[in-house]
Motif scaffolding. Sequence first.
Motif, PDB file in Angstrom:
ATOM      1  N   ILE A  34      86.373   7.480 -71.672  1.00 32.43           N
ATOM      2  CA  ILE A  34      85.523   6.742 -70.797  1.00 32.43           C
ATOM      3  C   ILE A  34      85.915   6.933 -69.441  1.00 32.43           C
ATOM      4  O   ILE A  34      87.178   6.592 -69.300  1.00 32.43           O
ATOM      5  CB  ILE A  34      85.004   5.332 -71.207  1.00 32.43           C
ATOM      6  CG1 ILE A  34      84.495   5.259 -72.272  1.00 32.43           C
ATOM      7  CG2 ILE A  34      84.315   4.722 -69.968  1.00 32.43           C
ATOM      8  CD1 ILE A  34      84.409   3.838 -73.118  1.00 32.43           C
ATOM      9  N   VAL A  35      85.097   7.229 -68.502  1.00 36.34           N
ATOM     10  CA  VAL A  35      85.301   7.395 -67.164  1.00 36.34           C
ATOM     11  C   VAL A  35      84.545   6.682 -66.223  1.00 36.34           C
ATOM     12  O   VAL A  35      83.373   6.514 -66.750  1.00 36.34           O
ATOM     13  CB  VAL A  35      85.650   9.175 -66.545  1.00 36.34           C
ATOM     14  CG1 VAL A  35      86.664   9.802 -67.242  1.00 36.34           C
ATOM     15  CG2 VAL A  35      84.120   9.652 -66.747  1.00 36.34           C
ATOM     16  N   TYR A  36      84.985   6.238 -65.148  1.00 33.95           N
ATOM     17  CA  TYR A  36      84.223   5.502 -64.260  1.00 33.95           C
ATOM     18  C   TYR A  36      84.386   6.227 -62.655  1.00 33.95           C
ATOM     19  O   TYR A  36      85.450   6.665 -62.514  1.00 33.95           O
ATOM     20  CB  TYR A  36      84.626   4.104 -64.011  1.00 33.95           C
ATOM     21  CG  TYR A  36      84.463   3.221 -65.258  1.00 33.95           C
ATOM     22  CD1 TYR A  36      83.297   2.524 -65.228  1.00 33.95           C
ATOM     23  CD2 TYR A  36      85.236   3.126 -66.215  1.00 33.95           C
ATOM     24  CE1 TYR A  36      82.896   1.724 -66.334  1.00 33.95           C
ATOM     25  CE2 TYR A  36      85.075   2.195 -67.424  1.00 33.95           C
ATOM     26  CZ  TYR A  36      83.855   1.671 -67.227  1.00 33.95           C
ATOM     27  OH  TYR A  36      83.605   0.789 -68.485  1.00 33.95           O
ATOM     28  N   ILE A  37      83.368   6.297 -62.117  1.00 33.13           N
ATOM     29  CA  ILE A  37      83.189   7.153 -60.713  1.00 33.13           C
ATOM     30  C   ILE A  37      82.687   6.131 -59.939  1.00 33.13           C
ATOM     31  O   ILE A  37      81.547   5.466 -60.101  1.00 33.13           O
ATOM     32  CB  ILE A  37      82.280   8.192 -60.899  1.00 33.13           C
ATOM     33  CG1 ILE A  37      82.798   9.358 -61.908  1.00 33.13           C
ATOM     34  CG2 ILE A  37      82.375   9.085 -59.633  1.00 33.13           C
ATOM     35  CD1 ILE A  37      82.124   9.122 -63.221  1.00 33.13           C
ATOM     36  N   VAL A  38      83.230   6.176 -58.464  1.00 36.64           N
ATOM     37  CA  VAL A  38      83.020   5.199 -57.372  1.00 36.64           C
ATOM     38  C   VAL A  38      82.727   6.077 -56.269  1.00 36.64           C
ATOM     39  O   VAL A  38      83.419   7.092 -56.362  1.00 36.64           O
ATOM     40  CB  VAL A  38      83.970   3.915 -57.316  1.00 36.64           C
ATOM     41  CG1 VAL A  38      83.868   2.889 -58.407  1.00 36.64           C
ATOM     42  CG2 VAL A  38      85.149   4.635 -56.788  1.00 36.64           C
TER      43      VAL A  38
END
Length: 305
Positions: free
Chosen positions: A286-290
């Motif tokens: 799982i990756v999060y991008i801001v």
Amino acid sequence: TTSSMQTDAKISLRMPLALCDDVVAFIKEVLKKVKTKSLGNKMAELSPEHFSTMNEKLVKYGGALALNGEELVLSGHPVLIEKLEKKFWLWLKEIESLSRQIHYPTNWQQNSKPMLQLLDSGSSDFQMVIKQFNATMGSTGRQVVSIHRVENPILYERFALRQRQMKQRYGKESEHGQDVMLYHGTGGADPEKIWNGSEGFDTRFSNSGMWGQGIYFATNAKYSDDYAFNREDGARQMFYSRVSIGQWKEMSADRSLRMPPVKSPRSSTVPGEMYDSVRGQTNNCIVYIVYLNDYAYPEFLITYI
């Protein structure tokens, strides 16, 4: 008529948004400085459960303090209000300034300039980081050489303000108001440019990935290992970062993204409100991008082989 006049005088103050979370502390500071005979020289310590009791004491001395949303109202005898009015606004400026101060972590060595602080292998921070690193690196044979804590006052202040905004928007107890620890590999960029700079993670230098031009963070160290910085001595480095993901939007890959998508009318509080981050899955991670720099702070720099 005289009695009516005595109860009508008031100071009405609409508090800045930054003070809403600290309204109890704000009122405590005001009351500490009220030293008039009418209100008494000593007031009980104010806490949420003691507020009504304290307010009864104010009424007894001819005054009242009321909270109506973001508005704070101090009312009482006209003579009392006249005496307090000028001081009240001076106190407000002083308390407002105090409320905006950032409290740095107590384990920091200093808070004047950026630095790396080597963690002792027996410290709780070291044990926490290495445990998570080993648990999410998998059977790669990677071994941690050192872990440094990043102490950068400018970056920390910006991130702390972003954290405060998140908690105000979603509530202190909401999952959207909490930050999470995630991994980030800097690729060919020396990590020093991030921890020792004034911008930290910088979207301007981000390559356009699966979810566009943003700053990517992973739940697994193994994923970020593919993007780790290679030092000349053969060691590798990645950040274990604190990230405010806020309210995220699960999405399939979209390389055109430059900001999170707009929320649906049912999910938003104002028209055009955007999600805080994007979440996706790639390579079993799982990756999060801001898409804004101050959504993340490079808290730990992990060096390993």
